[in-house]
Write an enzyme that holds these catalytic residues in place. Structure first.
Site, PDB file in Angstrom:
ATOM      1  N   SER A   1      35.060  46.091  27.489  1.00  0.00           N
ATOM      2  CA  SER A   1      36.212  46.684  26.749  1.00  0.00           C
ATOM      3  C   SER A   1      35.766  48.430  26.641  1.00  0.00           C
ATOM      4  CB  SER A   1      37.383  46.390  25.795  1.00  0.00           C
ATOM      5  OG  SER A   1      38.239  47.570  25.339  1.00  0.00           O
ATOM      6  N   SER A   2      36.828  49.423  27.031  1.00  0.00           N
ATOM      7  CA  SER A   2      36.166  51.254  26.303  1.00  0.00           C
ATOM      8  C   SER A   2      36.601  51.214  24.944  1.00  0.00           C
ATOM      9  CB  SER A   2      37.383  52.170  27.192  1.00  0.00           C
ATOM     10  OG  SER A   2      37.117  51.748  28.575  1.00  0.00           O
ATOM     11  N   ARG A   3      37.385  49.982  23.958  1.00  0.00           N
ATOM     12  CA  ARG A   3      37.482  49.967  22.669  1.00  0.00           C
ATOM     13  C   ARG A   3      36.771  49.860  22.706  1.00  0.00           C
ATOM     14  NH1 ARG A   3      43.634  49.690  24.424  1.00  0.00           N
ATOM     15  NH2 ARG A   3      44.910  51.505  23.727  1.00  0.00           N
TER      16      ARG A   3
ATOM     17  N   GLY B   1      33.248  46.460  33.789  1.00  0.00           N
ATOM     18  CA  GLY B   1      34.200  45.459  34.543  1.00  0.00           C
ATOM     19  C   GLY B   1      35.129  46.711  35.298  1.00  0.00           C
ATOM     20  N   HIS B   2      35.087  48.217  35.306  1.00  0.00           N
ATOM     21  CA  HIS B   2      35.862  48.320  36.026  1.00  0.00           C
ATOM     22  C   HIS B   2      34.696  48.808  36.874  1.00  0.00           C
ATOM     23  CE1 HIS B   2      36.931  50.796  31.801  1.00  0.00           C
ATOM     24  NE2 HIS B   2      38.270  50.753  32.212  1.00  0.00           N
TER      25      HIS B   2
ATOM     26  N   LEU C   1      34.349  54.469  31.933  1.00  0.00           N
ATOM     27  CA  LEU C   1      34.361  53.168  32.502  1.00  0.00           C
ATOM     28  C   LEU C   1      33.015  52.365  32.010  1.00  0.00           C
ATOM     29  CD1 LEU C   1      34.560  55.028  36.028  1.00  0.00           C
ATOM     30  CD2 LEU C   1      36.305  53.533  34.477  1.00  0.00           C
ATOM     31  N   HIS C   2      33.395  50.694  32.218  1.00  0.00           N
ATOM     32  CA  HIS C   2      32.587  50.243  32.073  1.00  0.00           C
ATOM     33  C   HIS C   2      31.899  49.042  33.210  1.00  0.00           C
ATOM     34  CE1 HIS C   2      35.190  47.928  31.123  1.00  0.00           C
ATOM     35  NE2 HIS C   2      36.288  48.057  30.185  1.00  0.00           N
TER      36      HIS C   2
ATOM     37  N   LYS D   1      41.388  41.406  32.462  1.00  0.00           N
ATOM     38  CA  LYS D   1      41.603  40.999  31.084  1.00  0.00           C
ATOM     39  C   LYS D   1      43.101  41.915  30.201  1.00  0.00           C
ATOM     40  CE  LYS D   1      39.664  43.011  27.216  1.00  0.00           C
ATOM     41  NZ  LYS D   1      40.445  44.828  27.137  1.00  0.00           N
TER      42      LYS D   1
ATOM     43  N   MET E   1      41.725  54.324  32.709  1.00  0.00           N
ATOM     44  CA  MET E   1      41.443  55.227  32.242  1.00  0.00           C
ATOM     45  C   MET E   1      40.554  56.005  31.799  1.00  0.00           C
ATOM     46  SD  MET E   1      45.226  54.106  29.476  1.00  0.00           S
ATOM     47  CE  MET E   1      44.281  52.915  28.336  1.00  0.00           C
TER      48      MET E   1
HETATM   49  P1  AMP Z   1      41.725  50.549  31.525  1.00  0.00           P
HETATM   50  O1  AMP Z   1      40.705  51.593  31.508  1.00  0.00           O
HETATM   51  O2  AMP Z   1      41.542  49.839  29.755  1.00  0.00           O
HETATM   52  O3  AMP Z   1      42.885  50.878  31.787  1.00  0.00           O
HETATM   53  O4  AMP Z   1      41.029  49.019  32.997  1.00  0.00           O
HETATM   54  C1  AMP Z   1      41.875  49.692  34.247  1.00  0.00           C
HETATM   55  C2  AMP Z   1      40.935  48.916  35.239  1.00  0.00           C
HETATM   56  O5  AMP Z   1      40.038  47.826  34.629  1.00  0.00           O
HETATM   57  C3  AMP Z   1      42.848  47.299  34.132  1.00  0.00           C
HETATM   58  O6  AMP Z   1      43.235  47.282  35.471  1.00  0.00           O
HETATM   59  C4  AMP Z   1      41.902  46.570  33.378  1.00  0.00           C
HETATM   60  O7  AMP Z   1      42.193  45.282  33.447  1.00  0.00           O
HETATM   61  C5  AMP Z   1      40.110  46.519  34.152  1.00  0.00           C
HETATM   62  N1  AMP Z   1      39.478  45.943  33.214  1.00  0.00           N
HETATM   63  C6  AMP Z   1      39.698  46.268  31.990  1.00  0.00           C
HETATM   64  N2  AMP Z   1      38.248  46.081  31.215  1.00  0.00           N
HETATM   65  C7  AMP Z   1      37.846  44.631  32.059  1.00  0.00           C
HETATM   66  C8  AMP Z   1      36.921  44.091  32.198  1.00  0.00           C
HETATM   67  N3  AMP Z   1      36.201  43.993  30.596  1.00  0.00           N
HETATM   68  N4  AMP Z   1      36.903  42.992  33.172  1.00  0.00           N
HETATM   69  C9  AMP Z   1      37.671  43.018  34.296  1.00  0.00           C
HETATM   70  N5  AMP Z   1      38.344  44.282  34.626  1.00  0.00           N
HETATM   71  C10 AMP Z   1      38.677  45.319  33.258  1.00  0.00           C
END
Ligand code: AMP
Length: 284
Positions: free
Chosen positions: A189-191, A40-41, A37-38, A153, A34
């Site tokens: 987390s983005s949040r 993790g992404h 990005l950090h 996550k 979504m």
């Molecule tokens: P999001 O943008 O939050 O929907 O996350 C996109 C993808 O990145 C999802 O598959 C999440 O599980 C993964 N993701 C988000 N944060 C992390 C993290 N800290 N470590 C690993 N994967 C992550």
């Protein structure tokens, strides 16, 4: 110098970009996100690239997975920054559709994974996993990728996606990636951007409580007492409310089964921010 990242916004353009790679026999890996990005992404992109594969990130803040009173309107957005970060880690293509491309007028389908979608985050966020399942099914079929990467996550999300991919005979392999954490243990987390400085400091109690509980369970401590202690630790750190802190079977999210992988999962609020985290548990 990194090359600018090509960005496509329609399914037709996405497929046109993928066609020559597919024809050349290259693997195609999808990394749905979504945005905002950090590291993790980006770790998912780096891991997908290394398989090796042409790696396609998607950025779509999916309205269907947000509840009426959730943070859809204030969800962080930074497409230019995201594109630069993706280019830096060698991402091959960014698919960033508008809502009307994903849900055109007349769109009427809902993908629902029963059971898995109704517990934990599903109970706290009604309809959330229908929104996730629907958009992920669409993204996987739009791209017809060989593999799609998701972070541990969002453990329950990963369970839902594995289930739907199996149930619908999707040909895309679903690959989970370990959680990427800050040095102090908080899952990226983005949040996390919503947290004040004092909340950010308190947030480390979440992974700490999970790790402490997982170690106790692995050492043979009883689950009810261990979970109660973890709950108390979160309350003491200022989490309120605590939506859940639960020990579950890692695949079904039902009661843990002796000899099967188990997972400890939690969701709790710090001020206006809802944080989730989970760890593996080696039950004796
Ligand atoms: P999001 O943008 O939050 O929907 O996350 C996109 C993808 O990145 C999802 O598959 C999440 O599980 C993964 N993701 C988000 N944060 C992390 C993290 N800290 N470590 C690993 N994967 C992550």
């Amino acid at each position: 110098m990194t090359h600018p990242l090509p960005i496509v916004r329609t399914v037709a353009d996405l497929r046109a970009r993928l066609a020559p790679w597919r024809a050349a026999g290259e693997q195609i890996a999808l990394v749905p996100t979504m945005g905002a990005l950090h590291a993790g992404h980006l770790a998912l992109v780096t891991a997908a690239k290394a398989t090796p594969a042409r790696t396609v990130a998607t950025i779509f803040v999916n309205p269907k997975q947000f509840g009426a009173n959730e943070d859809l309107d204030r969800y962080p957005r930074d497409e230019a920054g995201d594109a630069a970060a993706l280019a830096h880690v060698g991402c091959d293509l960014l698919f960033a559709p508008a809502p009307a491309e994903v849900y055109p007028a007349g769109f009427a389908t809902n993908v629902r994974v029963a059971g898995l979608s109704d517990v934990l985050d599903g109970a706290a966020r009604p309809g959330h996993f229908d929104g996730v399942a629907t958009v992920v099914t669409k993204l996987l079929t739009m791209a017809r990728a060989h593999a799609a990467w998701f972070g541990e996550k969002d453990w329950q999300q990963l369970c839902v996606i594995r289930r739907l991919a199996a149930d619908l005979n999707l040909e895309t392999r679903i690959i989970g990636h370990p959680i990427v954490r800050a040095a102090d243990g908080l899952a990226l987390s983005s949040r996390n951007a919503y947290l004040s400085a004092s909340e950010r400091a308190a947030a480390t109690a979440l992974p700490a409580a999970l790790n402490t509980a997982a170690a106790a369970l692995a050492a043979g401590a009883a689950a009810p007492e261990t979970l109660a202690a973890a709950h108390a630790a979160l309350t003491a750190a200022g989490f309120d409310p605590i939506d859940y802190i639960t020990l579950a079977d890692a695949a079904t999210l039902g009661d843990p089964v002796p000899g099967q992988p188990a997972r400890l999962l939690a969701a709790a609020w710090l001020g206006k921010t809802r944080l989730i985290d989970n760890v593996a548990v080696a039950l004796r």
